[in-house]
Write a protein that holds these residues in place. Structure first.
Motif, PDB file in Angstrom:
ATOM      1  N   ASP A  99       0.836  -1.442  -0.023  1.00 37.75           N
ATOM      2  CA  ASP A  99       0.056   0.269   0.365  1.00 37.75           C
ATOM      3  C   ASP A  99       0.589   1.119  -0.184  1.00 37.75           C
ATOM      4  OD1 ASP A  99      -2.402  -1.700  -0.189  1.00 37.75           O
ATOM      5  OD2 ASP A  99      -2.528  -1.318   2.245  1.00 37.75           O
ATOM      6  N   LEU A 100       2.012   1.580   0.745  1.00 39.36           N
ATOM      7  CA  LEU A 100       3.083   2.296   1.122  1.00 39.36           C
ATOM      8  C   LEU A 100       3.535   2.142  -0.603  1.00 39.36           C
ATOM      9  CD1 LEU A 100       4.173   4.759   2.520  1.00 39.36           C
ATOM     10  CD2 LEU A 100       5.868   2.715   3.432  1.00 39.36           C
ATOM     11  N   ALA A 101       3.989   1.794  -0.940  1.00 39.60           N
ATOM     12  CA  ALA A 101       4.919   2.201  -2.523  1.00 39.60           C
ATOM     13  C   ALA A 101       3.534   2.041  -3.429  1.00 39.60           C
ATOM     14  CB  ALA A 101       5.029   0.509  -2.815  1.00 39.60           C
ATOM     15  N   TYR A 102       2.804   2.159  -3.213  1.00 40.02           N
ATOM     16  CA  TYR A 102       1.436   2.250  -4.212  1.00 40.02           C
ATOM     17  C   TYR A 102       0.580   3.848  -3.886  1.00 40.02           C
ATOM     18  CZ  TYR A 102      -3.060   3.190  -6.966  1.00 40.02           C
ATOM     19  OH  TYR A 102      -3.846   3.716  -7.837  1.00 40.02           O
ATOM     20  N   VAL A 103       1.252   4.190  -3.126  1.00 40.39           N
ATOM     21  CA  VAL A 103       1.136   5.451  -2.628  1.00 40.39           C
ATOM     22  C   VAL A 103       2.288   6.422  -2.832  1.00 40.39           C
ATOM     23  CG1 VAL A 103       0.453   7.631  -0.740  1.00 40.39           C
ATOM     24  CG2 VAL A 103      -0.434   5.520  -0.602  1.00 40.39           C
ATOM     25  N   VAL A 106       6.800   4.406  -6.199  1.00 35.46           N
ATOM     26  CA  VAL A 106       7.636   2.906  -6.409  1.00 35.46           C
ATOM     27  C   VAL A 106       7.142   1.640  -5.888  1.00 35.46           C
ATOM     28  CG1 VAL A 106       9.127   4.953  -5.119  1.00 35.46           C
ATOM     29  CG2 VAL A 106       8.315   3.344  -3.483  1.00 35.46           C
ATOM     30  N   ASP A 107       8.099   0.583  -6.067  1.00 29.08           N
ATOM     31  CA  ASP A 107       7.700  -0.398  -5.923  1.00 29.08           C
ATOM     32  C   ASP A 107       8.547  -1.422  -4.623  1.00 29.08           C
ATOM     33  OD1 ASP A 107       7.750  -2.674  -7.872  1.00 29.08           O
ATOM     34  OD2 ASP A 107       9.763  -3.416  -6.406  1.00 29.08           O
ATOM     35  N   GLN A 108       7.622  -2.459  -4.535  1.00 26.40           N
ATOM     36  CA  GLN A 108       7.428  -2.790  -2.949  1.00 26.40           C
ATOM     37  C   GLN A 108       8.861  -2.849  -2.350  1.00 26.40           C
ATOM     38  OE1 GLN A 108       8.097  -5.981  -2.212  1.00 26.40           O
ATOM     39  NE2 GLN A 108       8.146  -5.807  -0.126  1.00 26.40           N
ATOM     40  N   SER A 109       9.782  -3.801  -2.878  1.00 27.44           N
ATOM     41  CA  SER A 109      10.948  -3.473  -2.789  1.00 27.44           C
ATOM     42  C   SER A 109      12.082  -1.903  -2.188  1.00 27.44           C
ATOM     43  CB  SER A 109      12.004  -4.221  -3.701  1.00 27.44           C
ATOM     44  OG  SER A 109      12.388  -3.605  -4.555  1.00 27.44           O
ATOM     45  N   VAL A 110      11.584  -0.869  -2.887  1.00 26.56           N
ATOM     46  CA  VAL A 110      11.896   0.184  -2.564  1.00 26.56           C
ATOM     47  C   VAL A 110      11.687   0.092  -1.065  1.00 26.56           C
ATOM     48  CG1 VAL A 110      12.109   2.329  -2.246  1.00 26.56           C
ATOM     49  CG2 VAL A 110      11.956   1.181  -4.806  1.00 26.56           C
ATOM     50  N   ILE A 115      13.523   0.382   4.538  1.00 32.29           N
ATOM     51  CA  ILE A 115      13.260  -0.369   5.983  1.00 32.29           C
ATOM     52  C   ILE A 115      14.451  -0.916   6.443  1.00 32.29           C
ATOM     53  CG2 ILE A 115      12.348  -1.943   7.872  1.00 32.29           C
ATOM     54  CD1 ILE A 115       9.239  -1.772   5.610  1.00 32.29           C
ATOM     55  N   ASN A 116      15.181  -1.575   5.585  1.00 37.18           N
ATOM     56  CA  ASN A 116      16.358  -2.185   6.347  1.00 37.18           C
ATOM     57  C   ASN A 116      17.189  -1.223   6.272  1.00 37.18           C
ATOM     58  OD1 ASN A 116      15.417  -5.099   6.514  1.00 37.18           O
ATOM     59  ND2 ASN A 116      15.524  -5.524   4.805  1.00 37.18           N
ATOM     60  N   SER A 117      17.677  -0.035   5.885  1.00 40.49           N
ATOM     61  CA  SER A 117      18.749   0.601   5.512  1.00 40.49           C
ATOM     62  C   SER A 117      18.687   1.852   7.209  1.00 40.49           C
ATOM     63  CB  SER A 117      19.004   1.434   4.564  1.00 40.49           C
ATOM     64  OG  SER A 117      17.654   2.227   4.012  1.00 40.49           O
TER      65      SER A 117
END
Length: 133
Positions: A99-103, A106-110, A115-117
């Motif tokens: 959902d956040l990627a859509y808003v 960007v792609d979900q992988s971004v 999150i990891n970084s």
């Protein structure tokens, strides 16, 4: 004014900021930590202070529907804007990465990478890897 209760939560005392999984769990438990803090849990209060200091996240601003002010919270922490958005909206507020990627367009992988970084930046800000005396 009534008596102040000081509760020490020994299970929270064992949490280590060095462990990304535990750090993620703490972020997901933000509301629970807040509730424990309201009841006088000293450890929960300390953890929330640490998390707020490094992230700049303030869920009260979100609840007051002041999204612009909430989204600018990254300026008060160690995270970049995209790391802040990924962590605040997925881990703290509970939105899905998709959902956040859509808003954000960007792609979900971004979102996952941010999150990891961001967790790594938080660990540095929390001085998780410094040797204890």
């Amino acid at each position: 004014m009534g008596n102040v209760r000081e509760i020490i939560n020994y299970s929270l005392l064992r949490v280590s900021y060095k462990d990304k999984k535990q750090l993620k769990r703490l972020l997901r438990m933000w509301g629970t930590l807040d509730g424990l803090g309201d009841k006088g849990d000293a450890v929960a209060i300390c953890i929330l202070i640490d998390l707020k200091r490094v992230t700049g996240i303030d869920p009260d601003k979100y609840k007051r529907s002041n999204r612009k002010l909430f989204n600018e919270g990254y300026k008060d922490g160690v995270l970049s804007f995209t790391q802040y958005m990924a962590i605040a909206y997925t881990l703290v507020l509970g939105y899905s990465q998709e959902d956040l990627a859509y808003v954000m367009g960007v792609d979900q992988s971004v979102i996952s990478r941010n999150i990891n970084s961001g967790l790594k930046q938080m660990q540095i800000g929390l001085r998780a890897f410094e040797e204890e005396d």
